[in-house]
Design an enzyme around this catalytic site. Structure first.
Site, PDB file in Angstrom:
ATOM      1  N   SER A   1     -38.402  23.723 -17.769  1.00  0.00           N
ATOM      2  CA  SER A   1     -37.830  24.841 -18.511  1.00  0.00           C
ATOM      3  C   SER A   1     -36.310  24.938 -18.425  1.00  0.00           C
ATOM      4  CB  SER A   1     -38.481  26.142 -18.051  1.00  0.00           C
ATOM      5  OG  SER A   1     -38.411  26.269 -16.650  1.00  0.00           O
TER       6      SER A   1
ATOM      7  N   HIS B   1     -43.844  25.129 -22.216  1.00  0.00           N
ATOM      8  CA  HIS B   1     -42.771  24.793 -23.167  1.00  0.00           C
ATOM      9  C   HIS B   1     -43.128  23.603 -24.051  1.00  0.00           C
ATOM     10  CE1 HIS B   1     -39.598  27.595 -22.107  1.00  0.00           C
ATOM     11  NE2 HIS B   1     -39.961  27.442 -20.845  1.00  0.00           N
TER      12      HIS B   1
ATOM     13  N   LYS C   1     -44.488  32.076 -25.748  1.00  0.00           N
ATOM     14  CA  LYS C   1     -43.302  31.317 -26.169  1.00  0.00           C
ATOM     15  C   LYS C   1     -43.475  30.903 -27.630  1.00  0.00           C
ATOM     16  CE  LYS C   1     -41.783  30.662 -21.576  1.00  0.00           C
ATOM     17  NZ  LYS C   1     -42.187  30.151 -20.285  1.00  0.00           N
TER      18      LYS C   1
HETATM   19  C1  LIG Z   1     -42.496  30.905 -19.103  1.00  0.00           C
HETATM   20  C2  LIG Z   1     -43.277  29.993 -18.264  1.00  0.00           C
HETATM   21  C3  LIG Z   1     -44.467  30.431 -17.667  1.00  0.00           C
HETATM   22  C4  LIG Z   1     -44.913  31.865 -17.735  1.00  0.00           C
HETATM   23  O1  LIG Z   1     -45.382  32.213 -18.998  1.00  0.00           O
HETATM   24  P1  LIG Z   1     -45.433  33.748 -19.425  1.00  0.00           P
HETATM   25  O2  LIG Z   1     -46.442  33.777 -20.509  1.00  0.00           O
HETATM   26  O3  LIG Z   1     -44.057  34.134 -19.855  1.00  0.00           O
HETATM   27  O4  LIG Z   1     -45.869  34.525 -18.219  1.00  0.00           O
HETATM   28  C5  LIG Z   1     -45.209  29.511 -16.948  1.00  0.00           C
HETATM   29  N1  LIG Z   1     -44.797  28.238 -16.808  1.00  0.00           N
HETATM   30  C6  LIG Z   1     -43.646  27.778 -17.354  1.00  0.00           C
HETATM   31  C7  LIG Z   1     -43.245  26.353 -17.180  1.00  0.00           C
HETATM   32  C8  LIG Z   1     -42.850  28.650 -18.096  1.00  0.00           C
HETATM   33  O5  LIG Z   1     -41.704  28.203 -18.610  1.00  0.00           O
END
Ligand SMILES: *Cc1c(COP(=O)(O)O)cnc(C)c1O
Length: 399
Positions: free
Chosen positions: A187, A215, A246
């Site tokens: 990320s 992602h 996302k």
């Molecule tokens: C954003 C993210 C999460 C968490 O997801 P949410 O739905 O925002 O709780 C988990 N793993 C990774 C790699 C992320 O970037």
């Protein structure tokens, strides 16, 4: 009660902690979004080109998702009224799980309240105190917390280091159960895990293979099916996590795998058992998002053409963008105060790119983290690039 007890503030130590945060230059106020999450958005009373959201495909404001959510509110109300395991499983929740399993080509899927809950709940349910977790050093915090909650032994391997992972697997065959876990796309750097090599190693050593595609879903693979599809590893990765927060544009997380895995999580994953399920509008909007993914493939194409345009522009200007291969593009500047100054000056000039420093990234590797979306226009990207050029020159980041 003595006077001393009356006046003592048991949270007084937090004042000192906050003073330290300020002294370290890490104090932050929250940027407040006034209006919709879009490529040009209003934050803190200022109109900016938004390079900071995870709204890859522009689905946060898609008319079909809005309509689906509104329809669900009218028909079904605003809350589910219970946890999934008591009275809070609605037919929409089951439909969404079937939909996700079909999308990811697995037997079954379970939806959690967030990606964070999906990772933390799954790792801690599947592994126990006698087991071993092998985790990439840049894995997401929710994986780390899940690993800690499991009370398993945790061994961290250097970022994307397949050889180091292989050595660890060779040395640790005495553990009854071992989990190899990696983010699919990282990320903060936007690089992709060497999934074929890691998966082959896990399989060769009889370890469970798990990927967090938060992602990668909606971004990589056919119609955004993620890294497993991108590398054609269907049937070889035991546990796939994704997020609905996302690229999907709504809220939630999910786990895909065998029917037995999913039934086990229904019985043992603590966020599933002890926290209320999504409102029907969330499930309905997510279902609409999967329709959009299948029916509007041009969104993913635009995401990648915008990514290329923006990355090419940054490279031409001489910025250091690290080893990114995805729409997450870091602009690495070095020291944290310079990254924050860069971010603030850009914001004042109408470009929102978040500055990120230690401990989120290594010392001396502070950066702006940018994400373009499918819905940015070329004109917006070009304006962002020219502002990055001006401010980058003024601050001596590029020449
Ligand atoms: C954003 C993210 C999460 C968490 O997801 P949410 O739905 O925002 O709780 C988990 N793993 C990774 C790699 C992320 O970037």
């Amino acid at each position: 009660m003595s006077r001393a007890t009356e006046t003592r503030n048991p949270l007084g130590f937090l004042d000192e902690a906050m003073a330290q945060i300020r002294a370290d230059g890490l104090y932050r106020t929250l940027r407040v979004l006034e209006g919709e999450q879009k490529p040009e958005a209003r934050f803190d009373h200022k109109d900016v080109i938004n390079l900071s959201s995870n709204n890859y495909l522009g689905l946060t404001t898609h008319p079909r998702l809005r309509e689906a959510a509104l329809d669900a509110v009218r028909r079904l109300g605003v809350g589910s009224g219970s946890v999934r395991t008591i009275a809070g499983t609605m037919d929409l929740h089951m439909e969404l799980e079937r939909r996700i399993a079909t999308f990811k080509r697995t037997e079954a899927a379970v939806v959690f309240q967030s990606g964070f809950a999906a990772n933390a709940g799954t790792v801690s349910a599947v592994l126990g105190k006698d087991d071993l977790i092998l985790s990439d050093e840049l894995n997401h915090a929710s994986i780390i917390d899940g690993a800690r909650l499991s009370r398993a032994t945790i061994k961290v391997f250097p970022h994307r280091d397949v050889k180091a992972l292989e050595r660890l697997l060779e040395e640790t065959s005495a553990y009854p159960r071992r989990l190899v876990i990696t983010d699919g796309v990282f990320s903060m750097d936007g690089d992709v895990a060497p999934m074929p090599a890691i998966t082959a190693l896990a399989r060769a050593h009889g370890a469970i293979m798990m990927v967090d595609d938060a992602h990668a879903s909606g971004v990589l693979g056919k119609a955004g099916r993620g890294t497993v599809d991108h590398f054609d590893l269907h049937g070889q990765v035991d546990i796939q996590v994704g997020t609905l927060s996302k690229a999907i544009g709504v809220l939630g997380g999910y786990v895909c795998g065998s029917k037995t895995l999913i039934e086990y999580l229904y019985h043992r994953a603590r966020p599933f058992l002890f926290s209320t399920s999504h409102p029907p509008a969330v499930a309905a909007a997510c279902l609409a998002a999967f329709d959009v993914l299948e029916q509007e493939p041009e969104r993913i194409e635009r995401l990648w053409s915008n990514t290329k345009r923006f990355k090419d522009g940054l490279a031409r200007l001489g910025f250091d963008t690290g080893i990114s291969e995805t729409p997450i593009t870091p602009i690495i500047v070095g020291e944290a105060d310079l990254a924050m100054r860069f971010s603030d000056d850009l914001f004042a000039r109408g470009v929102f790119a978040q500055g990120i420093g230690f401990p989120t990234v290594a010392k001396g590797r502070a950066r702006l983290r940018t994400i373009v979306t499918a819905t940015h226009t070329e004109a917006e990207l070009d304006r962002a690039l020219s502002t990055l050029e001006d401010v980058g020159r003024t601050l001596g980041i590029i020449r």
